[in-house]
Design an enzyme around this catalytic site. Structure first.
Site, mmCIF file in Angstrom:
data_model
loop_
_atom_site.group_PDB
_atom_site.id
_atom_site.type_symbol
_atom_site.label_atom_id
_atom_site.label_comp_id
_atom_site.label_asym_id
_atom_site.label_seq_id
_atom_site.Cartn_x
_atom_site.Cartn_y
_atom_site.Cartn_z
ATOM 1 N N LYS A 165 -32.658 55.213 7.189
ATOM 2 C CA LYS A 165 -31.220 54.953 7.289
ATOM 3 C C LYS A 165 -30.534 56.085 8.046
ATOM 4 O O LYS A 165 -30.703 57.254 7.706
ATOM 5 C CB LYS A 165 -30.618 54.793 5.893
ATOM 6 C CG LYS A 165 -31.197 53.622 5.113
ATOM 7 C CD LYS A 165 -30.660 53.542 3.701
ATOM 8 C CE LYS A 165 -31.119 54.699 2.854
ATOM 9 N NZ LYS A 165 -30.796 54.516 1.423
ATOM 10 N N THR A 213 -18.290 55.329 -0.207
ATOM 11 C CA THR A 213 -19.700 55.187 0.158
ATOM 12 C C THR A 213 -20.658 55.520 -0.977
ATOM 13 O O THR A 213 -21.869 55.414 -0.786
ATOM 14 C CB THR A 213 -20.026 56.093 1.353
ATOM 15 O OG1 THR A 213 -19.706 57.453 1.010
ATOM 16 C CG2 THR A 213 -19.222 55.695 2.584
ATOM 17 N N GLY A 215 -22.995 54.883 -3.555
ATOM 18 C CA GLY A 215 -23.715 53.700 -4.024
ATOM 19 C C GLY A 215 -24.122 52.749 -2.923
ATOM 20 O O GLY A 215 -24.719 51.706 -3.192
ATOM 21 N N THR A 216 -23.825 53.083 -1.669
ATOM 22 C CA THR A 216 -24.164 52.177 -0.570
ATOM 23 C C THR A 216 -25.677 52.059 -0.378
ATOM 24 O O THR A 216 -26.182 50.978 -0.051
ATOM 25 C CB THR A 216 -23.530 52.645 0.749
ATOM 26 O OG1 THR A 216 -23.829 54.041 0.942
ATOM 27 C CG2 THR A 216 -22.020 52.470 0.723
ATOM 28 N N GLY A 217 -26.414 53.160 -0.560
ATOM 29 C CA GLY A 217 -27.855 53.096 -0.392
ATOM 30 C C GLY A 217 -28.505 52.186 -1.414
ATOM 31 O O GLY A 217 -29.394 51.380 -1.084
ATOM 32 N N CYS A 218 -28.058 52.279 -2.650
ATOM 33 C CA CYS A 218 -28.566 51.419 -3.716
ATOM 34 C C CYS A 218 -28.258 49.953 -3.411
ATOM 35 O O CYS A 218 -29.096 49.074 -3.594
ATOM 36 C CB CYS A 218 -27.945 51.835 -5.045
ATOM 37 S SG CYS A 218 -28.404 50.788 -6.438
#
Length: 531
Positions: A165, A213, A215-218
């Protein structure tokens, strides 16, 4: 369904503590999940220590072996992203460091992930810092070339695909532009790179400038797992998840969420999907459906002319259900329906509200829930109306997102101005005249006119009806909100139609008067110019 590998004490300022439950309890959670509804995909997040990683890997392999031994296991129903080891699609999000820089996992986790879990994965989704940790490298990943090299190296650990990412690269580019104070800054893209062992795939999307942002990866990893469960390939699943994440970030960028540096990701903002009320069996889509355009002032459009508010007492005395009462009001010309049910459990409220929404939504009549934000979210109502002592308007707007209707009861111009500043789309002003429906002080027509001068759309409530529609609407409100005037009537449809006709006539007359006043003004100006 979820199994908790760690409990965190955290808020928008950071992560304050991490508690690791016993491994035996984690195993019991996993057994409960896999012993009931068989998952079609699995996504892992923060695994706080090596023992937890090893437990998860061992249990997943155990479930895969048990599934393979069951009769009919080769029925072809396994999603296309399943591994050659018989596992359902597995997305490993190697969460080790929080956005604020807090360590969320012990140092040995990287070794355990490499040895035990990553070889089982369909897709792993490290960000730049996590990829560096997994590679055991001191060299930072700073370019797209570095990302490609990292993806290729991580793929050798045995997973099917690696998604690196690149959001942090985009953040660095934005910071550099701000430092240079460029007046003609180039558009910044957030580029992620997927490597499946054969090809590199680039996923570029506009970088959304937002603080929301955390929590966006989860969320991205969970969306990938969802798409894999629906049979998409890893390449397709990443594209679907990327589109979804970009859409939601764009929809929530204007919301101020959290008091600290980590503003939580708002999962619902700007995210439209197939309507679960009208089409409950349709698949969830990751692309937004068309929305009614907002007004020039940025408000959600609401036709406030004939605003009816339900009353359980009126319905009980009339021997009608909530749905029957609303059917009469809708047939008579209601333009908005507010469900105000004070003496009903949440579950029953959701069921009854859903039935009303099924009636009203095809007719494009908004259904507003009084007070209960939870019920509105659960049944996907069109909005919420709150009073001065209810949940603050600002929080209601944050909870519902930008595309739902928010109304607020007010009595004074100051309350109306605050409601507008906090995100309300309209205000209900009253009681204008004394009423038996609800104990409330009277604001009168003068107070009504003063509130209308604020500029936010307003509806008058309290003692209003066909008999005084002209003088009330003459104050500048957009419509009348009524309770007993329609729902206490012997025939709800007839009463609603009569009032709607009076409202339409009064608004027509007001429009004609305004037009005449404008013409007189123009004549005066022309005369002054000639003189």
């Amino acid at each position: 369904m979820s199994a908790l590998s760690a409990l965190t004490a955290q808020n928008s300022t950071g992560v304050q503590a991490v508690h690791i439950p016993p491994q035996s309890f984690l195993e019991q959670q996993l057994d409960s999940v896999f012993g009931d509804l068989q998952p079609l995909a699995v996504k892992t997040g923060m695994l706080p220590d090596a023992a937890t990683v090893q437990t998860v890997a061992r249990k997943l392999q155990q479930y895969a072996a048990a599934a393979a031994a069951r009769p009919g296991s080769s029925s072809g129903l396994v999603p296309s992203g399943s591994s050659s080891r018989g596992l359902v699609p597995l997305v490993v999000d190697p969460v080790m460091i929080s956005t604020s820089g807090h360590a969320l996992a012990e140092g040995s986790v990287g070794d355990a992930l490499r040895q035990c879990l990553i070889p089982l994965a369909t897709v792993i989704t490290p960000n730049l810092a996590e990829a560096q940790v997994l590679l055991g490298s001191d060299q930072p990943i700073e370019t797209l070339g570095d990302m490609k090299a990292a993806a290729a190296a991580l793929h050798k650990l045995g997973c099917q695909a690696v998604l690196i990412k690149g959001g942090h690269l985009a953040q660095q580019q934005q910071l550099l532009q701000q430092q240079q104070q460029s007046s003609a800054a180039a558009a910044i893209e957030a580029t992620d790179i997927l490597y499946d062992g054969q090809r590199f795939y680039y996923y570029a999307a506009p970088y959304i400038r937002t603080d929301n942002t955390h929590g966006t990866g989860c969320t991205l990893a969970a969306a990938i797992a969802t798409a894999l469960a629906h049979g998409q390939s890893p390449v397709e699943a990443v594209q679907s998840a990327k589109d979804y994440l970009t859409t939601v970030l764009a929809g929530s960028k204007g919301l101020g969420l959290g008091a600290g540096p980590q503003h939580p990701f708002h999962h619902g903002a700007g995210f439209s999907r197939v309507d679960p009320i009208l089409n409950p069996k349709a698949p969830v889509l990751l692309n937004p459906s068309p929305k009614a355009p907002k007004t020039p002032d940025g408000l959600n459009p609401v036709d406030l002319r004939m605003y009816v508010v339900t009353d359980s007492g009126c319905n009980k005395r009339a021997g009608k259900t909530l749905l029957q009462a609303v059917q009469g009001a809708v047939a008579g010309g209601a333009t908005v329906v507010q469900l105000r049910e004070k003496d009903i459990d949440g579950g029953d409220f959701v069921r009854e509200a859903t039935a009303v929404i099924q009636l009203c939504r095809p007719l494009e009549i908004p259904v507003i829930i009084n007070d209960r934000v939870d019920v509105a979210i659960a049944c996907d109502a069109d909005g919420v109306h709150v009073g001065q002592s209810d949940i603050p308007t600002r929080l209601v707007r944050q909870m519902l997102g930008p595309d739902k209707i928010v109304g607020v009861s007010t009595k004074t111009p100051a309350e109306a101005a605050k409601a507008a500043a906090d995100g309300a789309d309209y205000v209900g002003v009253g009681a204008v005249f004394p009423t038996s429906t609800k104990d409330s002080s009277v604001v009168g027509l003068e107070g009504l006119r003063a509130t209308c001068a604020i500029g936010i759309p307003a509806v008058a409530i309290g003692g209003v009806g066909a008999h005084n529609a002209a003088e009330v609407l003459g104050s500048g409100v957009q419509g009348l909100a009524v309770v007993s005037a329609v729902f206490a009537a012997p025939d709800v449809e007839v009463a609603t139609r009569k009032l709607r006709e009076a409202v339409d006539l009064a608004l027509q007359q007001r429009g004609q008067q305004q037009q005449q006043q404008q013409q007189c003004f123009e004549h005066v100006v022309q005369a002054a110019v000639v003189a």
